[in-house]
Design an enzyme around this catalytic site. Structure first.
Site, PDB file in Angstrom:
ATOM      1  N   LYS A 144       0.748  -1.363   0.083  1.00 29.14           N
ATOM      2  CA  LYS A 144      -0.106   0.053  -0.090  1.00 29.14           C
ATOM      3  C   LYS A 144       0.875   1.298   0.293  1.00 29.14           C
ATOM      4  O   LYS A 144       2.027   1.244   0.201  1.00 29.14           O
ATOM      5  CB  LYS A 144      -1.078  -0.178   1.162  1.00 29.14           C
ATOM      6  CG  LYS A 144      -1.946  -1.173   1.226  1.00 29.14           C
ATOM      7  CD  LYS A 144      -2.970  -1.080   2.265  1.00 29.14           C
ATOM      8  CE  LYS A 144      -3.977  -2.354   2.261  1.00 29.14           C
ATOM      9  NZ  LYS A 144      -4.824  -1.841   3.358  1.00 29.14           N
TER      10      LYS A 144
ATOM     11  N   TYR B 157     -12.383  -1.967  -3.557  1.00 34.05           N
ATOM     12  CA  TYR B 157     -12.925  -2.018  -2.145  1.00 34.05           C
ATOM     13  C   TYR B 157     -14.626  -1.894  -2.247  1.00 34.05           C
ATOM     14  O   TYR B 157     -15.030  -1.633  -1.295  1.00 34.05           O
ATOM     15  CB  TYR B 157     -12.192  -1.177  -1.297  1.00 34.05           C
ATOM     16  CG  TYR B 157     -10.811  -1.150  -0.927  1.00 34.05           C
ATOM     17  CD1 TYR B 157     -10.621  -2.461  -0.226  1.00 34.05           C
ATOM     18  CD2 TYR B 157      -9.670  -0.670  -1.313  1.00 34.05           C
ATOM     19  CE1 TYR B 157      -9.352  -2.750   0.061  1.00 34.05           C
ATOM     20  CE2 TYR B 157      -8.485  -1.160  -0.843  1.00 34.05           C
ATOM     21  CZ  TYR B 157      -8.476  -2.035  -0.162  1.00 34.05           C
ATOM     22  OH  TYR B 157      -6.997  -2.608   0.141  1.00 34.05           O
TER      23      TYR B 157
ATOM     24  N   ASN C 252      -2.114  -0.006   6.551  1.00 34.68           N
ATOM     25  CA  ASN C 252      -1.514  -1.300   7.083  1.00 34.68           C
ATOM     26  C   ASN C 252      -0.639  -1.997   6.243  1.00 34.68           C
ATOM     27  O   ASN C 252      -0.539  -3.229   6.210  1.00 34.68           O
ATOM     28  CB  ASN C 252      -2.689  -2.124   7.526  1.00 34.68           C
ATOM     29  CG  ASN C 252      -3.574  -2.385   6.539  1.00 34.68           C
ATOM     30  OD1 ASN C 252      -3.563  -2.022   5.510  1.00 34.68           O
ATOM     31  ND2 ASN C 252      -4.452  -3.428   6.799  1.00 34.68           N
TER      32      ASN C 252
ATOM     33  N   HIS D 140      -2.223  -5.457   1.396  1.00 35.57           N
ATOM     34  CA  HIS D 140      -3.498  -6.292   1.217  1.00 35.57           C
ATOM     35  C   HIS D 140      -3.425  -7.280   0.828  1.00 35.57           C
ATOM     36  O   HIS D 140      -2.274  -7.607  -0.127  1.00 35.57           O
ATOM     37  CB  HIS D 140      -4.403  -5.434   0.220  1.00 35.57           C
ATOM     38  CG  HIS D 140      -5.797  -6.030  -0.369  1.00 35.57           C
ATOM     39  ND1 HIS D 140      -6.698  -6.107   0.569  1.00 35.57           N
ATOM     40  CD2 HIS D 140      -5.768  -6.947  -1.253  1.00 35.57           C
ATOM     41  CE1 HIS D 140      -7.761  -6.814  -0.253  1.00 35.57           C
ATOM     42  NE2 HIS D 140      -6.901  -7.383  -1.290  1.00 35.57           N
TER      43      HIS D 140
ATOM     44  N   GLU E 130      -9.149 -10.305  -8.449  1.00 31.55           N
ATOM     45  CA  GLU E 130      -8.300  -9.287  -7.996  1.00 31.55           C
ATOM     46  C   GLU E 130      -7.177  -9.238  -8.810  1.00 31.55           C
ATOM     47  O   GLU E 130      -6.501  -8.289  -9.305  1.00 31.55           O
ATOM     48  CB  GLU E 130      -7.967  -9.256  -6.359  1.00 31.55           C
ATOM     49  CG  GLU E 130      -9.090  -9.118  -5.716  1.00 31.55           C
ATOM     50  CD  GLU E 130      -8.612  -9.152  -4.179  1.00 31.55           C
ATOM     51  OE1 GLU E 130      -7.566  -9.231  -3.627  1.00 31.55           O
ATOM     52  OE2 GLU E 130      -9.480  -8.571  -3.184  1.00 31.55           O
TER      53      GLU E 130
HETATM   54  P1  CMP Z   1      -7.204  -4.610   3.587  1.00 30.81           P
HETATM   55  O1  CMP Z   1      -7.009  -5.971   3.972  1.00 30.81           O
HETATM   56  O2  CMP Z   1      -6.742  -3.966   2.410  1.00 30.81           O
HETATM   57  O3  CMP Z   1      -9.093  -4.766   3.311  1.00 30.81           O
HETATM   58  C1  CMP Z   1      -9.707  -3.317   3.782  1.00 30.81           C
HETATM   59  C2  CMP Z   1      -9.274  -2.263   4.117  1.00 30.81           C
HETATM   60  O4  CMP Z   1      -9.752  -1.119   4.851  1.00 30.81           O
HETATM   61  C3  CMP Z   1      -8.064  -3.002   5.377  1.00 30.81           C
HETATM   62  O5  CMP Z   1      -7.056  -3.685   4.795  1.00 30.81           O
HETATM   63  C4  CMP Z   1      -7.502  -1.408   5.931  1.00 30.81           C
HETATM   64  O6  CMP Z   1      -6.734  -0.680   5.117  1.00 30.81           O
HETATM   65  C5  CMP Z   1      -8.744  -0.597   6.066  1.00 30.81           C
HETATM   66  N1  CMP Z   1      -9.592  -0.939   7.261  1.00 30.81           N
HETATM   67  C6  CMP Z   1     -10.267  -2.013   7.682  1.00 30.81           C
HETATM   68  N2  CMP Z   1     -10.963  -1.754   8.689  1.00 30.81           N
HETATM   69  C7  CMP Z   1     -10.909  -0.460   8.986  1.00 30.81           C
HETATM   70  C8  CMP Z   1     -11.237   0.263  10.221  1.00 30.81           C
HETATM   71  N3  CMP Z   1     -11.995  -0.119  11.206  1.00 30.81           N
HETATM   72  N4  CMP Z   1     -10.709   1.523  10.045  1.00 30.81           N
HETATM   73  C9  CMP Z   1      -9.916   2.095   9.080  1.00 30.81           C
HETATM   74  N5  CMP Z   1      -9.482   1.142   8.001  1.00 30.81           N
HETATM   75  C10 CMP Z   1      -9.872  -0.010   8.244  1.00 30.81           C
END
Ligand code: CMP
Length: 139
Positions: free
Chosen positions: A9, A49, A112, A115, A126
């Protein structure tokens, strides 16, 4: 062998952690089949998403995912989807097991670092979102 998709990311690309993350994936036994750096536009991020469209964090997630380049990699391994989810750790780095990619490299629950596809069906969709068949190569 099965395939999955990882997206390194914008947080981990901007902070130049993507090389260490690609090395981590390689050491865990994932073989790259497709690899590219790209920047998502708003329509792409909203579509990718789409399942989270109604969630309160959706606008912020789209804004973050379009904020800079990402590195997208199609990976092959035994049980690739479940193995990759183990290797990246929990969504929130504060809850991720020690030694996982998110524990090592993520900043927050949203920023984070990586993904990963959550099912074989979504992995196919995907991978197809980013790569054509001709883009997927064996080493
Ligand atoms: P990802 O695995 O890419 O899937 C959805 C993304 O949404 C997740 O990683 C985070 O980057 C984001 N995400 C999921 N839950 C939250 C949350 N409670 N607050 C902010 N971002 C979130």
């Amino acid at each position: 062998m099965t395939r999955t998709l990882a997206i390194i990311k914008p947080d981990a690309v901007a902070s130049r952690k993507f090389g260490a993350i690609l090395d981590h994936l390689s050491r865990e036994g994932f073989a790259p089949r497709g690899l590219k750096m790209t920047r998502l536009n708003r329509a792409q991020a909203e579509a990718f998403y789409g399942v989270h469209r109604e969630r309160p964090f959706f606008p912020s997630l789209v804004s973050f995912m379009t904020s800079g380049p990402v590195v997208v990699v199609a990976l092959e391994a035994e049980s690739a989807v479940s193995r990759l989810r183990e290797v990246i750790g929990a969504t929130d780095p504060a809850e991720a097991d020690e030694g996982t990619i998110r524990a090592l490299y993520a900043e927050s629950k949203e920023r984070n670092a990586i993904h990963a596809s959550d099912s074989d069906e979504n992995a196919v969709a995907e991978i197809g979102f980013f790569f054509s068949k001709a883009d997927l190569l064996s080493l």
